[in-house]
Motif scaffolding. Structure first.
Motif, short mmCIF file in Angstrom:
data_model
loop_
_atom_site.label_atom_id
_atom_site.label_comp_id
_atom_site.label_asym_id
_atom_site.label_seq_id
_atom_site.Cartn_x
_atom_site.Cartn_y
_atom_site.Cartn_z
N VAL A 1 0.78 -1.19 -0.30
CA VAL A 1 -0.11 -0.13 -0.23
C VAL A 1 1.23 0.75 -0.21
O VAL A 1 2.15 0.88 0.78
CB VAL A 1 -0.80 0.06 1.20
CG1 VAL A 1 -0.05 -0.03 2.65
CG2 VAL A 1 -1.92 1.28 1.15
N ARG A 2 0.38 2.25 -0.72
CA ARG A 2 1.25 3.67 -0.75
C ARG A 2 0.23 4.38 -1.70
O ARG A 2 -0.99 4.62 -1.59
CB ARG A 2 2.33 3.63 -2.41
CG ARG A 2 3.45 4.54 -2.20
CD ARG A 2 4.31 4.41 -3.04
NE ARG A 2 3.91 4.52 -4.26
CZ ARG A 2 4.76 4.93 -5.12
NH1 ARG A 2 5.86 4.37 -5.61
NH2 ARG A 2 3.88 4.78 -6.74
N GLY A 3 0.03 5.78 -1.13
CA GLY A 3 -0.69 6.01 -1.33
C GLY A 3 -0.71 7.47 0.21
O GLY A 3 -0.45 8.16 1.05
N SER A 4 -1.94 8.49 -0.11
CA SER A 4 -2.13 9.36 1.05
C SER A 4 -2.34 8.97 2.49
O SER A 4 -1.51 9.47 3.94
CB SER A 4 -3.41 10.26 0.95
OG SER A 4 -3.21 10.82 -0.61
N ASN A 5 -2.85 7.48 2.31
CA ASN A 5 -2.63 6.97 4.01
C ASN A 5 -2.06 6.15 4.01
O ASN A 5 -2.47 5.73 5.69
CB ASN A 5 -4.30 6.08 3.79
CG ASN A 5 -5.33 6.29 4.30
OD1 ASN A 5 -5.49 7.08 5.59
ND2 ASN A 5 -6.53 6.87 3.90
N VAL A 6 -0.60 6.91 3.49
CA VAL A 6 0.21 5.83 3.97
C VAL A 6 1.30 7.06 4.07
O VAL A 6 2.65 7.10 4.30
CB VAL A 6 1.15 4.70 3.25
CG1 VAL A 6 1.75 4.10 3.73
CG2 VAL A 6 0.13 3.93 2.66
N SER A 7 0.98 8.19 4.36
CA SER A 7 1.53 9.29 4.29
C SER A 7 1.29 10.62 5.70
O SER A 7 0.07 10.41 6.53
CB SER A 7 1.84 10.09 3.48
OG SER A 7 0.38 10.91 2.89
N TYR A 8 1.66 11.86 5.41
CA TYR A 8 0.95 12.93 6.36
C TYR A 8 0.52 14.08 5.93
O TYR A 8 -0.06 14.29 5.93
CB TYR A 8 1.99 13.57 7.16
CG TYR A 8 3.13 12.60 7.60
CD1 TYR A 8 2.42 11.71 9.20
CD2 TYR A 8 3.95 12.26 7.63
CE1 TYR A 8 3.51 11.22 9.95
CE2 TYR A 8 5.58 11.60 7.96
CZ TYR A 8 4.47 10.92 9.11
OH TYR A 8 5.45 9.73 10.19
N GLU A 9 -0.26 13.00 4.65
CA GLU A 9 -1.41 13.95 3.28
C GLU A 9 -2.22 13.39 3.19
O GLU A 9 -3.40 13.88 1.91
CB GLU A 9 -0.11 14.10 2.13
CG GLU A 9 0.93 14.44 2.65
CD GLU A 9 1.27 14.11 0.83
OE1 GLU A 9 1.43 14.12 0.15
OE2 GLU A 9 3.07 14.90 1.39
N TYR A 10 -2.98 12.47 4.63
CA TYR A 10 -4.34 12.37 4.28
C TYR A 10 -5.31 13.14 4.22
O TYR A 10 -4.85 14.05 5.21
CB TYR A 10 -4.48 10.85 4.83
CG TYR A 10 -4.39 10.68 6.55
CD1 TYR A 10 -5.29 11.08 7.47
CD2 TYR A 10 -3.24 11.54 7.29
CE1 TYR A 10 -5.91 11.27 8.94
CE2 TYR A 10 -3.23 11.14 8.72
CZ TYR A 10 -4.47 11.22 9.45
OH TYR A 10 -4.32 11.86 9.89
N ASP A 11 -6.72 12.83 4.03
CA ASP A 11 -7.67 13.34 5.02
C ASP A 11 -9.11 12.90 4.80
O ASP A 11 -8.84 11.40 4.33
CB ASP A 11 -7.67 14.91 3.36
CG ASP A 11 -8.09 14.72 2.54
OD1 ASP A 11 -8.76 13.58 1.85
OD2 ASP A 11 -8.51 15.34 1.51
N ASP A 12 -10.39 13.25 5.16
CA ASP A 12 -11.08 12.48 4.95
C ASP A 12 -11.81 11.76 4.27
O ASP A 12 -12.11 11.01 4.02
CB ASP A 12 -12.35 12.65 5.92
CG ASP A 12 -12.61 13.66 7.18
OD1 ASP A 12 -11.93 13.13 7.72
OD2 ASP A 12 -12.84 14.62 7.80
N ALA A 13 -11.05 12.32 2.78
CA ALA A 13 -11.93 11.53 1.81
C ALA A 13 -10.97 10.72 0.94
O ALA A 13 -11.27 10.27 -0.05
CB ALA A 13 -11.49 12.54 0.58
#
Length: 290
Positions: free
Chosen positions: A100-112
């Motif tokens: 898994v990679r992307g916003s939810n594996v970083s400090y850049e996620y949000d509710d969407a």
């Protein structure tokens, strides 16, 4: 990339409403009945620009326990993938790794932000054509998207799954960009706080250009769906993808271009997805006979 707003505005001018009488048949079910235009005001867009470019300092607690993937999230993800893989009924092909990679594996996620899982297949014992298999997997990914997108939630976070036969360079771990092995339950690359290289004024200008272009295309399309050239939707979508990729390649995930692209998916009308949906509807109408 500062020329992008000008380019989009030029496209918008070309997408001005056509002088034609809309055929109401194409504005009834199963087709889109009302023009899905962007309605955010300039002040609302400005506020959303600030919102999308303000980042958390911890990983999403719905998915992570500190810097460790929550065990219930890991187990449920693997269960879903095993079920999906079984549907393919492939001989001499196994699952090599789940990552898994992307916003939810970083400090850049949000509710969407979704939980974007990538499943890499081991085809070393496969007897058939790898190219044909890759095409089949691509079609299966599209099927998964239609069937399950936004419907499987992990503590409120949408699970998104894609299978791959070939690992392209873009799918390899990148230093500082969070990349987690669900198979081995460990980090392949720990996330670092990315350097902010965005310009909020430029973001607002680009958002204005893109949404103006999009609204112009929507207006022209709904004025005469059957006479509309469907390739204009594909050209628009490609321009968005090229714009985003150029920004990431040049300035990373906190570039003006990548943040604009993310924001386009978070407006009241998801510009990215709606453009693809209207392109498909346009093709279906063009294939129809009066």
């Amino acid at each position: 990339m500062k020329i992008m707003p000008i380019l989009f505005l030029l496209i918008a001018a070309m997408a001005a409403p056509v002088a034609a009488q809309a055929d109401s048949r194409w504005n009834n079910a199963p087709y889109v009945s009302a023009p899905p235009v962007v309605t955010e005001t300039p002040d609302e867009l400005k506020s959303r620009v600030v919102e999308i470019s303000t980042f958390p300092t911890d990983l999403d607690p719905r998915i992570w326990d500190g810097d460790k993937l929550r065990e219930d999230v890991r187990q449920r993800t693997l269960e879903v993938i095993e079920y999906m893989f079984a549907e393919l009924k492939l001989k001499n092909v196994t699952i090599q790794s789940v990552e898994v990679r992307g916003s939810n594996v970083s400090y850049e996620y949000d509710d969407a932000a979704d939980f974007g899982v990538r499943v890499f297949l081991d085809t070393s014992a496969y007897k058939g054509s790898i190219e044909d298999l890759a095409a089949r997997i691509k079609s299966y990914n599209a099927f998964i998207e239609v069937k399950h997108e936004g419907k499987v939630l992990l503590h409120g976070v949408p699970l998104e799954v894609n299978f791959y036969v070939i690992r392209s360079a873009r799918l390899n771990p990148v230093k500082g960009v969070g990349h987690y092995s669900i198979t081995e339950d460990k980090w392949m690359e720990r996330p670092a706080v990315q350097e902010s290289k965005f310009d909020r004024n430029q973001m607002l200008a680009d958002m204005t250009g893109v949404t103006t272009t999009y609204n112009g295309l929507v207006t022209a399309y709904f004025a005469d769906k059957q006479g509309f050239e469907c390739s204009r939707w594909k050209d628009f979508s490609k321009s968005l993808g090229d714009y985003r990729n150029a920004g990431i390649d040049k300035s990373g995930t906190r570039s003006t271009e990548n943040l604009v692209y993310r924001l386009l998916r978070r407006l009241k009308v998801n510009v990215v997805e709606q453009s693809s949906a209207l392109a498909l509807e346009c093709q279906n109408i063009h294939w129809s006979l009066d």
